[in-house]
Design a protein around this motif. Structure first.
Motif, PDB file in Angstrom:
ATOM      1  N   ILE A  84       2.989 -10.818  -5.034  1.00 18.78           N
ATOM      2  CA  ILE A  84       2.505 -11.819  -5.974  1.00 18.78           C
ATOM      3  C   ILE A  84       1.842 -11.126  -7.160  1.00 18.78           C
ATOM      4  CG2 ILE A  84       1.044 -13.857  -6.276  1.00 18.78           C
ATOM      5  CD1 ILE A  84       1.100 -14.088  -3.148  1.00 18.78           C
ATOM      6  N   PRO A  85       2.545 -11.018  -8.292  1.00 17.63           N
ATOM      7  CA  PRO A  85       1.913 -10.461  -9.493  1.00 17.63           C
ATOM      8  C   PRO A  85       0.905 -11.458 -10.055  1.00 17.63           C
ATOM      9  CG  PRO A  85       4.327 -10.491  -9.686  1.00 17.63           C
ATOM     10  CD  PRO A  85       3.951 -11.319  -8.502  1.00 17.63           C
ATOM     11  N   ALA A  86      -0.313 -11.012 -10.292  1.00 11.74           N
ATOM     12  CA  ALA A  86      -1.349 -11.902 -10.846  1.00 11.74           C
ATOM     13  C   ALA A  86      -2.519 -11.071 -11.345  1.00 11.74           C
ATOM     14  CB  ALA A  86      -1.840 -12.890  -9.780  1.00 11.74           C
ATOM     15  N   GLY A  87      -2.994 -11.406 -12.536  1.00 12.08           N
ATOM     16  CA  GLY A  87      -4.216 -10.800 -13.057  1.00 12.08           C
ATOM     17  C   GLY A  87      -4.189  -9.293 -13.171  1.00 12.08           C
ATOM     18  N   GLY A  88      -3.047  -8.706 -13.517  1.00 15.02           N
ATOM     19  CA  GLY A  88      -2.979  -7.269 -13.720  1.00 15.02           C
ATOM     20  C   GLY A  88      -2.790  -6.439 -12.469  1.00 15.02           C
ATOM     21  N   VAL A  89      -2.555  -7.089 -11.324  1.00 19.67           N
ATOM     22  CA  VAL A  89      -2.277  -6.394 -10.066  1.00 19.67           C
ATOM     23  C   VAL A  89      -1.112  -7.100  -9.373  1.00 19.67           C
ATOM     24  CG1 VAL A  89      -4.680  -5.655  -9.745  1.00 19.67           C
ATOM     25  CG2 VAL A  89      -3.884  -7.761  -8.670  1.00 19.67           C
ATOM     26  N   VAL A  90      -0.632  -6.493  -8.313  1.00 16.25           N
ATOM     27  CA  VAL A  90       0.352  -7.144  -7.451  1.00 16.25           C
ATOM     28  C   VAL A  90      -0.268  -7.256  -6.065  1.00 16.25           C
ATOM     29  CG1 VAL A  90       2.629  -7.016  -6.393  1.00 16.25           C
ATOM     30  CG2 VAL A  90       2.311  -6.227  -8.744  1.00 16.25           C
ATOM     31  N   PHE A  91      -0.439  -8.497  -5.605  1.00 20.16           N
ATOM     32  CA  PHE A  91      -0.929  -8.720  -4.247  1.00 20.16           C
ATOM     33  C   PHE A  91       0.274  -8.566  -3.318  1.00 20.16           C
ATOM     34  CE2 PHE A  91      -3.838 -11.115  -6.963  1.00 20.16           C
ATOM     35  CZ  PHE A  91      -5.057 -10.610  -6.529  1.00 20.16           C
TER      36      PHE A  91
END
Length: 145
Positions: A84-91
């Motif tokens: 899950i790409p979100a907020g400058g990171v990938v979860f």
């Protein structure tokens, strides 16, 4: 939650290891929480969160379920992984089938969960869920009855 490959650009983003719990009750309903924080604040998803340093994924999923719902579970089989790409990171989320330690337990929203519910198939279809949740669960044969 997404079930497909991440965006091409997300390969270069820092990864954050996370877990999710697919918990069903004796009636086949699925345990969901309404997210209280980003990403996907206000959307419904399975309980879960970040893996702490030095913690196994199985220990993390048990801890996250307890923190978000008050329930005690045991971690079972790994169902799948999503990015899950979100907020400058990938979860990077490892989703596990989990079993209730005591079927008489009742969930209570806690930690970063605004609400918690057991949902059947019709209930899942009526909720605003995190992106890709139903597709991922369906691909793993883990949809509620």
């Amino acid at each position: 939650m997404t079930s497909g490959p991440a965006d091409a650009g997300s390969q270069e983003l820092p990864e954050v290891p996370c877990v999710g719990a697919v918990v069903r009750d004796e009636r086949g309903r699925l345990l969901l929480i309404r997210r209280g924080h980003a990403p996907s604040r206000g959307s419904w998803s399975v309980p879960g969160g970040r893996v702490e340093h030095g913690e196994s994924e199985e220990a993390a999923v048990v801890r996250e379920v307890a923190e978000e719902t008050g329930l005690t579970v045991t971690a079972g089989a790994l169902l799948g992984r999503v990015r899950i790409p979100a907020g400058g990171v990938v979860f990077t989320v490892a989703d596990f089938a989990c079993r209730l330690a005591d079927p008489e337990q009742r969930p209570v929203a806690g930690d970063d969960a605004d609400d918690v519910a057991w949902v059947d198939a019709a209930g899942l279809a009526a909720l605003e869920c995190t992106p890709g949740l139903a597709e991922a669960l369906g691909g793993w044969g883990a949809l509620p009855r």
